[in-house]
Design a protein around this motif. Structure first.
Motif, PDB file in Angstrom:
ATOM      1  N   ASN A   1      -4.481  -2.620  -0.475  1.00 25.69           N
ATOM      2  CA  ASN A   1      -4.076  -2.455   0.935  1.00 25.69           C
ATOM      3  C   ASN A   1      -2.874  -1.519   1.053  1.00 25.69           C
ATOM      4  O   ASN A   1      -2.021  -1.688   1.929  1.00 25.69           O
ATOM      5  CB  ASN A   1      -3.764  -3.797   1.593  1.00 25.69           C
TER       6      ASN A   1
ATOM      7  N   ILE B   1      -1.782   2.690   1.052  1.00 26.75           N
ATOM      8  CA  ILE B   1      -2.133   4.111   1.093  1.00 26.75           C
ATOM      9  C   ILE B   1      -0.891   4.891   0.679  1.00 26.75           C
ATOM     10  O   ILE B   1       0.191   4.706   1.242  1.00 26.75           O
ATOM     11  CB  ILE B   1      -2.613   4.541   2.483  1.00 26.75           C
TER      12      ILE B   1
ATOM     13  N   LEU C   1      -3.208   3.384  11.322  1.00 28.10           N
ATOM     14  CA  LEU C   1      -3.252   2.186  10.482  1.00 28.10           C
ATOM     15  C   LEU C   1      -2.820   0.921  11.219  1.00 28.10           C
ATOM     16  O   LEU C   1      -2.844  -0.170  10.642  1.00 28.10           O
ATOM     17  CB  LEU C   1      -2.358   2.374   9.250  1.00 28.10           C
TER      18      LEU C   1
ATOM     19  N   TYR D   1      -3.360  -2.202   6.012  1.00 31.56           N
ATOM     20  CA  TYR D   1      -2.819  -1.172   5.122  1.00 31.56           C
ATOM     21  C   TYR D   1      -1.348  -0.864   5.370  1.00 31.56           C
ATOM     22  O   TYR D   1      -0.879  -0.868   6.504  1.00 31.56           O
ATOM     23  CB  TYR D   1      -3.647   0.105   5.233  1.00 31.56           C
TER      24      TYR D   1
ATOM     25  N   ASP E   1      -5.198   2.324  -2.538  1.00 34.44           N
ATOM     26  CA  ASP E   1      -6.633   2.433  -2.251  1.00 34.44           C
ATOM     27  C   ASP E   1      -7.010   3.836  -1.809  1.00 34.44           C
ATOM     28  O   ASP E   1      -8.201   4.166  -1.744  1.00 34.44           O
ATOM     29  CB  ASP E   1      -7.025   1.440  -1.155  1.00 34.44           C
TER      30      ASP E   1
END
Length: 351
Positions: A77, A79, A104, A109, A136
């Motif tokens: 979760n 980025i 988001l 995330y 991810d």
């Protein structure tokens, strides 16, 4: 199993410490499994229950246990954003991050920022993230025609989206600005103003969008059959003092350029300052068209014609593209080309 809550009038006394699923369960009266499913927005749980659980979680500052989630789902979760220190583009990082945060919002995330340094593709940082499963998906900018980060991510089949295009034949996710149209329209406007020798300040040649800007500029000058100038001594990554010094020196030499296409507000201000060192007047002896990403330039130099690039929109689009890629949604747009926003003044005051 029921998701009917207990009486909320007298919530139980809770122990201090990090809020957990059991904490939310005690407050709402829902079973722990119901709370977990509600936080995951499981369709089996009623909308009212999901809303109540999310409200309580937000009020008490509940954060999911990432380690437990990763063991359960295989996802972090997270980025990762490789952010460049764009001195030329005012507000670059803030605008891009604002757009990403918008995309988001209401998702699980989180963004983690890794600095990316000028003149360095930071492929080692990308390799570290991929090998260690630290995110991810990855977002980065300042792409090269055959960018080693893109090559690595394609080979690893790791979700990513880049701000800028490449020349790889393999299709990949990107969000880009139409720099060809920017340079073409900016140069056409300068020529319509009667400027006989346009000049463009390009990014470093290793970057893909340098080619797009050059193509747009050269198309416009060749169509008009005018002289032009592309300085080798400076580029958009140069310090503002270096750009000003070059423009000041060039203004005092024979056959100096009289129209300038600038890829950002900083280079435009440096150009204007350098020309003013020789007493030349903006809108009189020369004109400037600049890419605008903030309101600064139009406020302090209203005679500069600008073409807008919406960096918040770019950030939001990158977030949406990457979320779709992570989810395996093949129906979503994987490649987005944002168009410049033109608002040129008329030509009634041609020199």
């Amino acid at each position: 199993m029921t998701d009917t809550p207990k009486d909320f009038a007298s919530p139980p006394v809770l122990k201090r410490g990090k809020p957990t699923l059991r904490t939310i369960s005690q407050i709402t009266g829902f079973a722990v499994t119901t709370v977990s499913r509600a936080l995951s927005n499981a369709p089996q749980i009623s909308i009212e229950t999901r809303k109540r659980v999310h409200e309580v979680a937000a009020n008490i500052g509940y954060l999911p246990d990432r380690a437990a989630q990763r063991l359960k789902t295989g996802r972090t979760n997270v980025i990762s954003v490789l952010l460049d220190p764009h001195e030329e583009i005012l507000g670059y990082g803030i605008s891009i991050m604002h757009g990403l945060a918008t995309a988001l919002r209401d998702t699980p995330y989180h963004l983690i920022i890794t600095p990316n340094f000028v003149n360095d593709s930071n492929v080692d940082a990308v390799r570290h993230i991929v090998r260690n499963g630290m995110a991810d998906g990855i977002i980065f900018s300042r792409t090269e025609p055959f960018d080693p980060r893109v090559r690595l991510l394609l080979e690893s089949e790791f979700p990513f989206v880049c701000h800028g295009r490449t020349e790889f034949s393999t299709e990949h996710c990107y969000v880009d600005y139409d720099n060809f149209s920017f340079a073409y329209e900016a140069t056409k406007w300068l020529i319509k103003r009667g400027r006989r020798k346009p000049l463009i300040i390009l990014p470093p040649k290793r970057l893909t969008f340098s080619q797009h800007l050059l193509h747009g500029f050269m198309t416009a000058v060749r169509e008009a059959g005018v002289a032009y100038e592309i300085p080798e001594e400076i580029d958009l990554d140069c310090p503002v003092e270096q750009i000003r010094s070059y423009m000041s020196a060039r203004a005092g030499q024979p056959n100096a350029p009289d129209g300038f296409a600038c890829g950002g507000e900083v280079s435009a201000l440096a150009t204007i300052t350098g020309m003013s060192d020789h007493g030349l007047t903006l809108g009189g002896e020369y004109d400037v068209v600049a890419k605008r990403t903030s309101k600064l330039l139009s406020q302090i130099q209203p005679k500069v014609e600008t073409i807008y690039e919406d960096l918040r929109e770019a950030g939001e689009q990158m977030g949406r593209v990457l979320l779709a890629r992570i989810a395996g949604d093949d129906s979503a747009d994987r490649q987005v080309l944002l168009k410049p926003q033109f608002n040129f003044s008329d030509m009634t005051d041609q020199p």
